[in-house]
Design a protein around this motif. Structure first.
Motif, PDB file in Angstrom:
ATOM      1  N   ALA A  27      39.674  52.688  31.600  1.00 45.42           N
ATOM      2  CA  ALA A  27      40.489  52.851  32.603  1.00 45.42           C
ATOM      3  C   ALA A  27      39.800  51.991  33.977  1.00 45.42           C
ATOM      4  N   ALA A  28      38.446  52.862  34.182  1.00 48.66           N
ATOM      5  CA  ALA A  28      38.116  51.842  34.781  1.00 48.66           C
ATOM      6  C   ALA A  28      37.836  50.198  34.483  1.00 48.66           C
ATOM      7  N   ALA A  29      37.531  50.413  33.817  1.00 41.22           N
ATOM      8  CA  ALA A  29      37.506  48.702  33.395  1.00 41.22           C
ATOM      9  C   ALA A  29      38.902  47.700  33.091  1.00 41.22           C
ATOM     10  N   ILE A  30      39.458  48.504  33.147  1.00 36.00           N
ATOM     11  CA  ILE A  30      40.938  47.578  33.057  1.00 36.00           C
ATOM     12  C   ILE A  30      41.142  46.913  35.124  1.00 36.00           C
ATOM     13  N   VAL A  31      40.617  48.284  35.689  1.00 38.48           N
ATOM     14  CA  VAL A  31      41.283  48.791  37.035  1.00 38.48           C
ATOM     15  C   VAL A  31      39.804  47.227  37.629  1.00 38.48           C
ATOM     16  N   MET A  32      38.728  46.784  37.556  1.00 35.65           N
ATOM     17  CA  MET A  32      37.833  46.616  37.157  1.00 35.65           C
ATOM     18  C   MET A  32      38.379  44.833  36.966  1.00 35.65           C
ATOM     19  N   PHE A  33      38.290  44.134  36.019  1.00 33.19           N
ATOM     20  CA  PHE A  33      39.090  43.535  35.706  1.00 33.19           C
ATOM     21  C   PHE A  33      40.245  42.733  36.147  1.00 33.19           C
ATOM     22  N   ALA A  34      40.923  43.818  36.378  1.00 29.31           N
ATOM     23  CA  ALA A  34      42.329  43.461  37.583  1.00 29.31           C
ATOM     24  C   ALA A  34      41.586  42.841  38.555  1.00 29.31           C
ATOM     25  N   HIS A  35      40.823  42.870  38.899  1.00 24.47           N
ATOM     26  CA  HIS A  35      40.428  42.766  40.582  1.00 24.47           C
ATOM     27  C   HIS A  35      38.517  41.544  40.471  1.00 24.47           C
ATOM     28  N   THR A  36      38.562  42.091  39.238  1.00 24.05           N
ATOM     29  CA  THR A  36      37.336  40.329  39.068  1.00 24.05           C
ATOM     30  C   THR A  36      37.747  39.363  38.458  1.00 24.05           C
ATOM     31  N   GLY A  37      38.764  39.135  37.940  1.00 28.07           N
ATOM     32  CA  GLY A  37      38.920  38.446  36.454  1.00 28.07           C
ATOM     33  C   GLY A  37      39.009  38.718  35.301  1.00 28.07           C
ATOM     34  N   GLN A  38      39.407  38.574  34.938  1.00 31.63           N
ATOM     35  CA  GLN A  38      40.325  38.862  32.484  1.00 31.63           C
ATOM     36  C   GLN A  38      39.360  38.624  32.435  1.00 31.63           C
ATOM     37  N   PRO A  39      38.847  39.257  31.011  1.00 29.12           N
ATOM     38  CA  PRO A  39      38.223  37.857  30.093  1.00 29.12           C
ATOM     39  C   PRO A  39      38.949  37.275  29.889  1.00 29.12           C
ATOM     40  N   PRO A  40      38.222  35.715  29.719  1.00 32.43           N
ATOM     41  CA  PRO A  40      38.717  34.460  29.722  1.00 32.43           C
ATOM     42  C   PRO A  40      39.316  34.382  27.875  1.00 32.43           C
ATOM     43  N   HIS A 288      33.610  47.736  42.376  1.00 32.77           N
ATOM     44  CA  HIS A 288      33.307  46.985  41.726  1.00 32.77           C
ATOM     45  C   HIS A 288      33.607  45.366  42.265  1.00 32.77           C
ATOM     46  N   LYS A 289      34.357  45.744  43.667  1.00 31.49           N
ATOM     47  CA  LYS A 289      34.667  45.265  44.456  1.00 31.49           C
ATOM     48  C   LYS A 289      33.616  44.415  45.585  1.00 31.49           C
ATOM     49  N   LEU A 290      33.506  45.475  45.793  1.00 36.82           N
ATOM     50  CA  LEU A 290      32.044  45.210  46.503  1.00 36.82           C
ATOM     51  C   LEU A 290      30.834  44.324  46.053  1.00 36.82           C
ATOM     52  N   THR A 291      30.353  44.693  44.659  1.00 38.94           N
ATOM     53  CA  THR A 291      29.550  43.486  44.082  1.00 38.94           C
ATOM     54  C   THR A 291      29.819  42.047  43.989  1.00 38.94           C
ATOM     55  N   PHE A 292      31.109  42.517  43.168  1.00 42.12           N
ATOM     56  CA  PHE A 292      32.450  40.893  42.816  1.00 42.12           C
ATOM     57  C   PHE A 292      32.279  40.089  44.728  1.00 42.12           C
ATOM     58  N   ILE A 293      32.219  40.821  46.121  1.00 42.42           N
ATOM     59  CA  ILE A 293      32.253  39.907  47.338  1.00 42.42           C
ATOM     60  C   ILE A 293      30.434  39.111  47.092  1.00 42.42           C
ATOM     61  N   LEU A 294      29.366  40.410  46.920  1.00 43.08           N
ATOM     62  CA  LEU A 294      28.385  40.009  46.589  1.00 43.08           C
ATOM     63  C   LEU A 294      27.885  39.033  45.654  1.00 43.08           C
ATOM     64  N   LEU A 295      29.046  38.937  44.868  1.00 43.06           N
ATOM     65  CA  LEU A 295      27.935  37.273  43.862  1.00 43.06           C
ATOM     66  C   LEU A 295      28.684  36.274  43.986  1.00 43.06           C
ATOM     67  N   GLY A 296      30.025  36.247  45.282  1.00 41.91           N
ATOM     68  CA  GLY A 296      30.562  35.480  45.760  1.00 41.91           C
ATOM     69  C   GLY A 296      28.828  33.242  46.116  1.00 41.91           C
ATOM     70  N   PRO A 297      28.321  34.053  46.307  1.00 39.98           N
ATOM     71  CA  PRO A 297      27.511  33.275  46.582  1.00 39.98           C
ATOM     72  C   PRO A 297      27.322  32.578  45.444  1.00 39.98           C
ATOM     73  N   LEU A 298      26.368  33.475  44.162  1.00 36.28           N
ATOM     74  CA  LEU A 298      26.164  32.733  43.193  1.00 36.28           C
ATOM     75  C   LEU A 298      26.583  31.302  42.657  1.00 36.28           C
ATOM     76  N   TYR A 299      28.004  31.486  42.406  1.00 34.54           N
ATOM     77  CA  TYR A 299      29.058  30.464  42.188  1.00 34.54           C
ATOM     78  C   TYR A 299      29.121  30.331  40.451  1.00 34.54           C
ATOM     79  N   LEU A 300      28.766  31.869  39.995  1.00 30.80           N
ATOM     80  CA  LEU A 300      28.591  31.739  38.295  1.00 30.80           C
ATOM     81  C   LEU A 300      29.514  31.285  37.497  1.00 30.80           C
ATOM     82  N   GLN A 301      30.158  30.814  39.006  1.00 34.53           N
ATOM     83  CA  GLN A 301      31.895  29.634  37.683  1.00 34.53           C
ATOM     84  C   GLN A 301      30.923  28.298  36.656  1.00 34.53           C
ATOM     85  N   GLY A 302      29.557  28.189  37.996  1.00 30.32           N
ATOM     86  CA  GLY A 302      29.313  27.106  37.718  1.00 30.32           C
ATOM     87  C   GLY A 302      28.504  27.608  36.437  1.00 30.32           C
TER      88      GLY A 302
END
Length: 355
Positions: A27-40, A288-302
């Motif tokens: 359940a916590a993972a479902i909430v996390m995915f909703a806020h940080t991005g679903q599995p691709p 999860h939202k806090l960590t997601f913001i901290l990860l932003g500058p890493l630009y992992l999508q690249g």
């Protein structure tokens, strides 16, 4: 989520219930995915075709963070009452409140402090996961009075029926709302109260040994719960029927599904890593939202969609586990120490207001 680990650590009796931690983590993972991005999973689907649009729509509604929170509420009510369901009494109110408040508040306040540093909007009810924490605190506070009412009524069912009436009245104040937590501090907890009380009722059934029959319905109930979650999501985003009208009914199905899980895991051994991860699911829920913001500058999508998403997931989980080790687990220890100290100060013949 202590939801006696429901959100932050369980009572001793509830700790013997296998399988709940696994469900809590999912359940916590479902909430996390909703806020940080679903599995691709939807990448490459041709939405220009009817079949593609149908598949894309199905995958887009395979989970619902709001429905996951409803499951948390049911589990929370179960865990809190299961510790007291044998005689429907609280031995020491001071011990009870100290344990509950310390376990839930210290991690939540730490998360709020982190949000302030990151300038993240984490107000209790505005597009935030903390509205459910506020509701939990209210439920913990009211539980001794609710327990007294349950003793007078002889069952949780009359209280559940009354709470459903109030929840409908709350939903009717904003009948076209799609989101669940939009009714503010005064009413959100009342909307979700039937879900929490259903968990209390389930605890009574578990204590009385009246859940074994549900095991044979395990897979049908798993399938029905998932399918109903999908339907609730579709209705919320593609019709005027929002979550305030559907998720409390969904909670009834969740209760019977959990009943089947309890019966199943009374005999079967749950997956070890899921049970372990469920022990720090509250930290995942909070951070999860806090960590997601901290990860932003890493630009992992690249790094590419799948590699970037996978690394992000690993870092989100790692951040939650570090928070658990640094904040949540020490709060559990402190709650036990304070609780034992307060319990030892209680005169043996003291009257119990919850009795």
């Amino acid at each position: 989520m202590d939801q006696a680990q429901d959100i932050a650590g369980e009572p001793a009796r509830a700790a013997r219930i296998r399988g709940l931690d696994s469900i809590r983590f999912i359940a916590a993972a479902i909430v996390m995915f909703a806020h940080t991005g679903q599995p691709p999973l939807r990448v490459g689907i041709d939405t220009h075709t009817l079949a593609g649009r149908a598949l894309d729509g199905l995958l887009g509604n395979t989970s619902s963070s709001a429905a996951a929170v409803i499951a948390f509420f049911v589990i929370s009510g179960f865990c809190i009452h299961y510790a007291h369901a044998g005689n429907n009494q609280i031995r020491s109110l001071s011990e009870y409140y100290a344990r509950r408040y310390i376990r839930i508040l210290i991690p939540a306040l730490a998360a709020l402090a982190g949000a302030a540093v990151l300038h993240l909007e984490m107000s209790l009810f505005d597009k935030s996961i903390l509205w459910s924490v506020a509701a939990e605190i209210i439920y913990y506070t009211l539980y001794p009075l609710l327990l007294l009412a349950r003793r007078k009524a002889g069952s949780w069912l009359p209280l559940i029926a009354v709470s459903f009436v109030f929840s409908v009245m709350v939903a009717a104040t904003n009948p076209l709302s799609g989101a669940y937590p939009v009714f503010g501090l005064k009413l959100n907890w009342l909307l979700a109260l039937p879900c929490w009380l259903l968990g209390c009722w389930l605890a009574d059934l578990q204590t009385a040994g009246r859940t074994a029959w549900a095991e044979k319905w395990l897979w049908p109930l798993r399938g029905a719960t998932w399918a109903t979650m999908v339907v609730c999501s579709v209705l919320r985003y593609h019709s005027p029927i929002g979550y305030p009208w559907t998720l409390n009914l969904f909670a009834i199905l969740v209760t019977f599904w959990l009943m089947a899980e309890l019966a199943h895991f009374s005999k079967a051994r749950p997956v070890g890593w899921l049970e372990w991860a469920g022990g720090w699911s509250y930290s995942l829920y909070l951070t999860h939202k806090l960590t997601f913001i901290l990860l932003g500058p890493l630009y992992l999508q690249g790094l590419g969609l799948i590699p970037g998403w996978t690394i992000q997931l690993a870092l989100l989980l790692a951040g939650a586990y570090v928070f658990y080790l640094a904040i949540e687990r020490p709060s559990h220890h402190l709650a036990r120490i304070v609780g034992r100290r307060l319990a030892s100060l209680r005169p043996a013949a003291a009257a119990n207001p919850a009795e």
